[in-house]
Motif scaffolding. Structure first.
Motif, mmCIF file in Angstrom:
data_model
loop_
_atom_site.group_PDB
_atom_site.id
_atom_site.type_symbol
_atom_site.label_atom_id
_atom_site.label_comp_id
_atom_site.label_asym_id
_atom_site.label_seq_id
_atom_site.Cartn_x
_atom_site.Cartn_y
_atom_site.Cartn_z
ATOM 1 N N ASP A 160 0.810 -1.223 0.000
ATOM 2 C CA ASP A 160 0.000 0.000 0.000
ATOM 3 C C ASP A 160 0.838 1.265 0.000
ATOM 4 O O ASP A 160 0.319 2.353 -0.278
ATOM 5 C CB ASP A 160 -0.992 0.002 1.171
ATOM 6 N N VAL A 161 2.124 1.164 0.299
ATOM 7 C CA VAL A 161 3.033 2.301 0.208
ATOM 8 C C VAL A 161 3.858 2.223 -1.074
ATOM 9 O O VAL A 161 3.999 3.204 -1.807
ATOM 10 C CB VAL A 161 3.967 2.367 1.438
ATOM 11 N N ALA A 162 4.409 1.040 -1.356
ATOM 12 C CA ALA A 162 5.348 0.897 -2.466
ATOM 13 C C ALA A 162 4.702 1.090 -3.834
ATOM 14 O O ALA A 162 5.254 1.790 -4.695
ATOM 15 C CB ALA A 162 6.015 -0.471 -2.406
ATOM 16 N N LEU A 163 3.556 0.472 -4.053
ATOM 17 C CA LEU A 163 2.984 0.477 -5.397
ATOM 18 C C LEU A 163 2.499 1.866 -5.826
ATOM 19 O O LEU A 163 2.773 2.284 -6.966
ATOM 20 C CB LEU A 163 1.871 -0.568 -5.493
ATOM 21 N N PRO A 164 1.812 2.643 -4.962
ATOM 22 C CA PRO A 164 1.478 4.017 -5.359
ATOM 23 C C PRO A 164 2.722 4.879 -5.597
ATOM 24 O O PRO A 164 2.724 5.743 -6.477
ATOM 25 C CB PRO A 164 0.650 4.536 -4.179
ATOM 26 N N LEU A 165 3.774 4.643 -4.802
ATOM 27 C CA LEU A 165 5.009 5.403 -5.000
ATOM 28 C C LEU A 165 5.585 5.130 -6.386
ATOM 29 O O LEU A 165 5.954 6.066 -7.118
ATOM 30 C CB LEU A 165 6.020 5.028 -3.913
ATOM 31 N N LEU A 166 5.663 3.865 -6.777
ATOM 32 C CA LEU A 166 6.180 3.535 -8.103
ATOM 33 C C LEU A 166 5.284 4.099 -9.203
ATOM 34 O O LEU A 166 5.777 4.605 -10.219
ATOM 35 C CB LEU A 166 6.317 2.023 -8.245
ATOM 36 N N ALA A 167 3.984 4.024 -8.992
ATOM 37 C CA ALA A 167 3.058 4.563 -9.992
ATOM 38 C C ALA A 167 3.253 6.058 -10.184
ATOM 39 O O ALA A 167 3.157 6.573 -11.309
ATOM 40 C CB ALA A 167 1.617 4.263 -9.586
ATOM 41 N N SER A 168 3.569 6.760 -9.094
ATOM 42 C CA SER A 168 3.775 8.211 -9.200
ATOM 43 C C SER A 168 4.992 8.555 -10.046
ATOM 44 O O SER A 168 5.093 9.657 -10.594
ATOM 45 C CB SER A 168 3.911 8.827 -7.803
ATOM 46 N N LEU A 169 5.932 7.605 -10.143
ATOM 47 C CA LEU A 169 7.138 7.813 -10.952
ATOM 48 C C LEU A 169 6.969 7.288 -12.377
ATOM 49 O O LEU A 169 7.855 7.485 -13.218
ATOM 50 C CB LEU A 169 8.330 7.100 -10.312
#
Length: 228
Positions: free
Chosen positions: A117-126
């Motif tokens: 729930d932290v990692a995947l949105p972070l990667l999507a933002s990049l």
């Protein structure tokens, strides 16, 4: 020859301006526990629930399961606020390094002490992703393994996801000592410390390693990644 390059996320491939460090510190001290900079750095690269439990215990608290889960929520909320204020960016040269390695036939994976729930949105933002058109072959989060770093399981899971069977053909890179310990525990043939985190060269060199370089951008220049 390297078949798989496994990179840490925050501080190694992603510049997040110290947000994880500060959010983790906040999650611990808001319980009333004390935390030293040295202890905080020691636990930075680990699963964040494990880190909160360990740091609260070191700081004089009693980290039962309810407290750890509550403070993990505090960590997430504070991290999201910090990311909104100062959005994370790829480390300079990281995009190019990932693309160059894949162009040589080397698979790329990210591992992280973050949960999905932290990692995947972070990667999507990049704009980073796996699958068709993506720039990565695998992502492994703390949710997928029984124990995070310095255990080797995330690296082995990345091997499983990418079809690599010989751990001697794996390169592991990270900006913390536990990243280097995880790579060594996994049996990786190449273990690389990068200096884009909070540790100095001298501090990183105290951990098990084959190389210490300035940045992930230098990884394609390592001789082990060059095909004859």
């Amino acid at each position: 020859m390297i078949e798989l390059a496994v990179f840490d996320m925050a501080g190694t491939t992603i510049e997040e301006h110290g947000a994880v460090y500060e959010a983790l510190r906040h999650a611990v001290v808001s319980t009333g526990a004390t935390v030293s900079a040295a202890d905080l750095q020691t636990w930075m690269g680990t699963d964040k629930r494990e880190a909160i439990a360990a740091l609260v215990r070191i700081g004089g608290g009693t980290p039962d399961a309810d407290l750890v889960e509550r403070q993990y929520g505090v960590f997430r909320t504070d991290l999201e606020r910090r990311y909104a204020q100062t959005p994370p960016l790829p480390i300079a040269g990281a995009d190019t390094a990932l693309a160059e390695l894949r162009a040589r036939g080397i698979r790329t994976a990210l591992t992280t002490g973050f949960s999905d729930d932290v990692a995947l949105p972070l990667l999507a933002s990049l704009g980073w992703s796996t699958g068709a058109g993506g720039n990565l072959d695998a992502v492994v989060t703390a949710d997928e393994v029984g124990r995070g770093r310095p255990a080797p399981y995330m690296i082995h899971r990345a091997m499983e996801k990418t079809g690599v069977v010989d751990v001697r053909t794996v390169l592991v890179a990270g900006d913390t000592t536990v990243d280097l310990e995880a790579g060594t525990n996994a049996g990786a043939g190449v273990v690389v410390g990068v200096l884009t985190g909070r540790l100095t060269r001298a501090q990183l060199e105290r951990g098990p390693h084959t190389h210490v370089v300035a940045s992930v951008a230098d990884v394609p220049g390592l001789p082990e990644t060059v095909r004859d």
